[in-house]
Design a protein around this motif. Sequence first.
Motif, PDB file in Angstrom:
ATOM      1  N   GLY A 197       0.757  -1.242   0.000  1.00  0.00           N
ATOM      2  CA  GLY A 197       0.000   0.000   0.000  1.00  0.00           C
ATOM      3  C   GLY A 197       0.787   1.291   0.000  1.00  0.00           C
ATOM      4  O   GLY A 197       0.251   2.344   0.345  1.00  0.00           O
ATOM      5  N   MET A 198       2.043   1.244  -0.367  1.00  0.00           N
ATOM      6  CA  MET A 198       2.801   2.494  -0.407  1.00  0.00           C
ATOM      7  C   MET A 198       2.495   3.240  -1.712  1.00  0.00           C
ATOM      8  O   MET A 198       2.153   2.643  -2.721  1.00  0.00           O
ATOM      9  N   SER A 199       2.651   4.553  -1.674  1.00  0.00           N
ATOM     10  CA  SER A 199       2.422   5.353  -2.874  1.00  0.00           C
ATOM     11  C   SER A 199       3.766   5.709  -3.514  1.00  0.00           C
ATOM     12  O   SER A 199       4.814   5.645  -2.870  1.00  0.00           O
ATOM     13  N   ILE A 200       3.692   6.073  -4.769  1.00  0.00           N
ATOM     14  CA  ILE A 200       4.895   6.493  -5.473  1.00  0.00           C
ATOM     15  C   ILE A 200       5.546   7.669  -4.743  1.00  0.00           C
ATOM     16  O   ILE A 200       6.770   7.753  -4.638  1.00  0.00           O
ATOM     17  N   GLU A 201       4.712   8.557  -4.240  1.00  0.00           N
ATOM     18  CA  GLU A 201       5.251   9.738  -3.561  1.00  0.00           C
ATOM     19  C   GLU A 201       6.037   9.340  -2.311  1.00  0.00           C
ATOM     20  O   GLU A 201       7.073   9.932  -2.008  1.00  0.00           O
ATOM     21  N   GLN A 202       5.538   8.330  -1.620  1.00  0.00           N
ATOM     22  CA  GLN A 202       6.286   7.871  -0.442  1.00  0.00           C
ATOM     23  C   GLN A 202       7.639   7.303  -0.846  1.00  0.00           C
ATOM     24  O   GLN A 202       8.642   7.482  -0.154  1.00  0.00           O
ATOM     25  N   LEU A 203       7.661   6.637  -1.993  1.00  0.00           N
ATOM     26  CA  LEU A 203       8.932   6.078  -2.466  1.00  0.00           C
ATOM     27  C   LEU A 203       9.884   7.199  -2.869  1.00  0.00           C
ATOM     28  O   LEU A 203      11.084   7.152  -2.555  1.00  0.00           O
ATOM     29  N   ASP A 204       9.360   8.204  -3.566  1.00  0.00           N
ATOM     30  CA  ASP A 204      10.181   9.370  -3.898  1.00  0.00           C
ATOM     31  C   ASP A 204      10.776   9.949  -2.612  1.00  0.00           C
ATOM     32  O   ASP A 204      11.974  10.210  -2.519  1.00  0.00           O
ATOM     33  N   ASP A 209      15.159  11.138   1.037  1.00  0.00           N
ATOM     34  CA  ASP A 209      15.603  10.987   2.416  1.00  0.00           C
ATOM     35  C   ASP A 209      16.945  10.255   2.468  1.00  0.00           C
ATOM     36  O   ASP A 209      17.894  10.686   3.134  1.00  0.00           O
ATOM     37  N   LEU A 210      17.022   9.176   1.722  1.00  0.00           N
ATOM     38  CA  LEU A 210      18.227   8.357   1.712  1.00  0.00           C
ATOM     39  C   LEU A 210      19.401   9.144   1.141  1.00  0.00           C
ATOM     40  O   LEU A 210      20.503   9.177   1.717  1.00  0.00           O
TER      41      LEU A 210
ATOM     42  N   GLU B 174       9.925   0.071   7.098  1.00  0.00           N
ATOM     43  CA  GLU B 174       9.916  -1.076   6.193  1.00  0.00           C
ATOM     44  C   GLU B 174      10.775  -0.798   4.957  1.00  0.00           C
ATOM     45  O   GLU B 174      11.561  -1.655   4.524  1.00  0.00           O
ATOM     46  N   LEU B 175      10.648   0.390   4.413  1.00  0.00           N
ATOM     47  CA  LEU B 175      11.467   0.733   3.253  1.00  0.00           C
ATOM     48  C   LEU B 175      12.953   0.723   3.603  1.00  0.00           C
ATOM     49  O   LEU B 175      13.784   0.194   2.850  1.00  0.00           O
ATOM     50  N   LEU B 176      13.272   1.274   4.762  1.00  0.00           N
ATOM     51  CA  LEU B 176      14.673   1.273   5.190  1.00  0.00           C
ATOM     52  C   LEU B 176      15.163  -0.152   5.409  1.00  0.00           C
ATOM     53  O   LEU B 176      16.316  -0.488   5.072  1.00  0.00           O
ATOM     54  N   ALA B 177      14.300  -0.986   5.961  1.00  0.00           N
ATOM     55  CA  ALA B 177      14.687  -2.380   6.184  1.00  0.00           C
ATOM     56  C   ALA B 177      15.030  -3.054   4.864  1.00  0.00           C
ATOM     57  O   ALA B 177      16.062  -3.729   4.732  1.00  0.00           O
ATOM     58  N   HIS B 178      14.177  -2.844   3.868  1.00  0.00           N
ATOM     59  CA  HIS B 178      14.452  -3.427   2.546  1.00  0.00           C
ATOM     60  C   HIS B 178      15.764  -2.891   1.988  1.00  0.00           C
ATOM     61  O   HIS B 178      16.548  -3.627   1.385  1.00  0.00           O
ATOM     62  N   THR B 179      15.998  -1.610   2.180  1.00  0.00           N
ATOM     63  CA  THR B 179      17.215  -1.012   1.653  1.00  0.00           C
ATOM     64  C   THR B 179      18.450  -1.612   2.314  1.00  0.00           C
ATOM     65  O   THR B 179      19.412  -2.002   1.636  1.00  0.00           O
ATOM     66  N   LEU B 180      18.401  -1.689   3.634  1.00  0.00           N
ATOM     67  CA  LEU B 180      19.518  -2.287   4.359  1.00  0.00           C
ATOM     68  C   LEU B 180      19.745  -3.724   3.908  1.00  0.00           C
ATOM     69  O   LEU B 180      20.876  -4.121   3.582  1.00  0.00           O
ATOM     70  N   LEU B 181      18.676  -4.489   3.879  1.00  0.00           N
ATOM     71  CA  LEU B 181      18.809  -5.888   3.485  1.00  0.00           C
ATOM     72  C   LEU B 181      19.286  -6.005   2.046  1.00  0.00           C
ATOM     73  O   LEU B 181      20.038  -6.920   1.701  1.00  0.00           O
TER      74      LEU B 181
END
Lengths: 218, 218
Positions: A197-204, A209-210, B174-181
């Motif tokens: 359920g994540m949105s593209i904007e959240q991924l952006d 952030d990273l 969760e996104l950070l976890a995926h990134t780390l992994l």
Amino acid sequence: MTGPCDPSSSRPPESGDARATLPLVTLDEPERLRADAARNRTLLLEAASRLMAGCGATNLTMESVAAAAGVGKGTVFRRFGDRTGLLIALMDHREGLLQAAFLSGPPPMGPGAPAVERLHAFGPAVIRHEREHHELILASRADPLRTYAVPATRLRVSHVAMLLRQAHVAGHPELLAHTLLGSIDAALVRHLTTDRGMSIEQLDQGWHDLVSRLGARP
Amino acid sequence: MTGPCDPSSSRPPESGDARATLPLVTLDEPERLRADAARNRTLLLEAASRLMAGCGATNLTMESVAAAAGVGKGTVFRRFGDRTGLLIALMDHREGLLQAAFLSGPPPMGPGAPAVERLHAFGPAVIRHEREHHELILASRADPLRTYAVPATRLRVSHVAMLLRQAHVAGHPELLAHTLLGSIDAALVRHLTTDRGMSIEQLDQGWHDLVSRLGARP
DNA sequence: CGAGCAAGCGGACCGGAGTCCGTTTAACTT
DNA sequence: AAGTTAAACGGACTCCGGTCCGCTTGCTCG
């Protein structure tokens, strides 16, 4: 009676490319083809693309591609090695626009903008590009190791690594590049948006952030 | 004359698990089996493991597994769905020790140590575990999307996400976890060490570096 | 221009993944 | 204990990826 495994054709696991130790930027392989071979290559790619548009990538059979291109099945295998090779060639072919955009397009993605800005712009563009072609991209991933030999992948990695170096980001540039790219991997994006359920904007947002955190000086 | 694709058996792309929207920690699926089915399942896993030890994972055929376990081929497919399913089951089975170590083992990996320390300890352990089983792990990756449905993967993700939350790391856990992994993914580790000349120690270093930078408060 | 030949071609062939369906059997019911 | 049923079983069958090898053809060099 033969051995328990299959003694015939002791295949040294395919081994990919011998020139994998060359600098990552060496992406050229002109591969001189005879006239008829070159023509058939184009015919095959077009036929495959057409068939894939009609049915899915999963329904694409080597035989149907051969038939649609008007050549024999053996020819397809001679040219592309195997099914995955054909899919990779197809996918690679479609990366042209994206590559032009970050290699020589206008800022902020292309040269001219500061490295950090280019990095920020890169992620969202890749995410959208991958969403557009996810079926083909995912289908071409049958062999996980081969991914690193795909020209498009190598180009992305070396590009991001270069930007990281230009931005004076501490750490191992290539490893960091892989990590960054991993966070916007086609399969992951698909999973996070479709199943989680994540949105593209959240991924952006996650990408920016990273990049910011890695780029930040202590 | 049929349609251009293959009208028979319009397979709704397998769709994985319907319960993918459940909280990530729901990893149990007891799956009551009839006595004979349970027995055969064990026989099959043992046979597969034995055969794989002798020959590679690539040489493992469904028919040979069935024969070695003394059952019919159809039984293997009924139990595991397809070849990938069998490999995943096999791999999942071997994760037991690692899982025990980070779920309930002694600190610094297990509970008792502060979250950041547990994170630091986690990476190197996974890297080593994956190196030990890379053949099976890579072979079980035929379908890139299915990876996210593998119990072992889900457990790792939810574990790392939990540690990130406990450590009050900013961002989407969760996104950070995926990134780390992703930075210690089996295929990537294999590529970086085999083709790019990196050492395990450099990868450990990269992991610690990443965890530190994400954990650092501005 | 003609001959030699490496490269390309094609389709018969093989082996293994996955399906189908008639038969067997474990588990529950009364 | 016998009956009922849903699940499990197995092996013949289909389809497709990949190989093989004898034939053809575009290049090159004398």
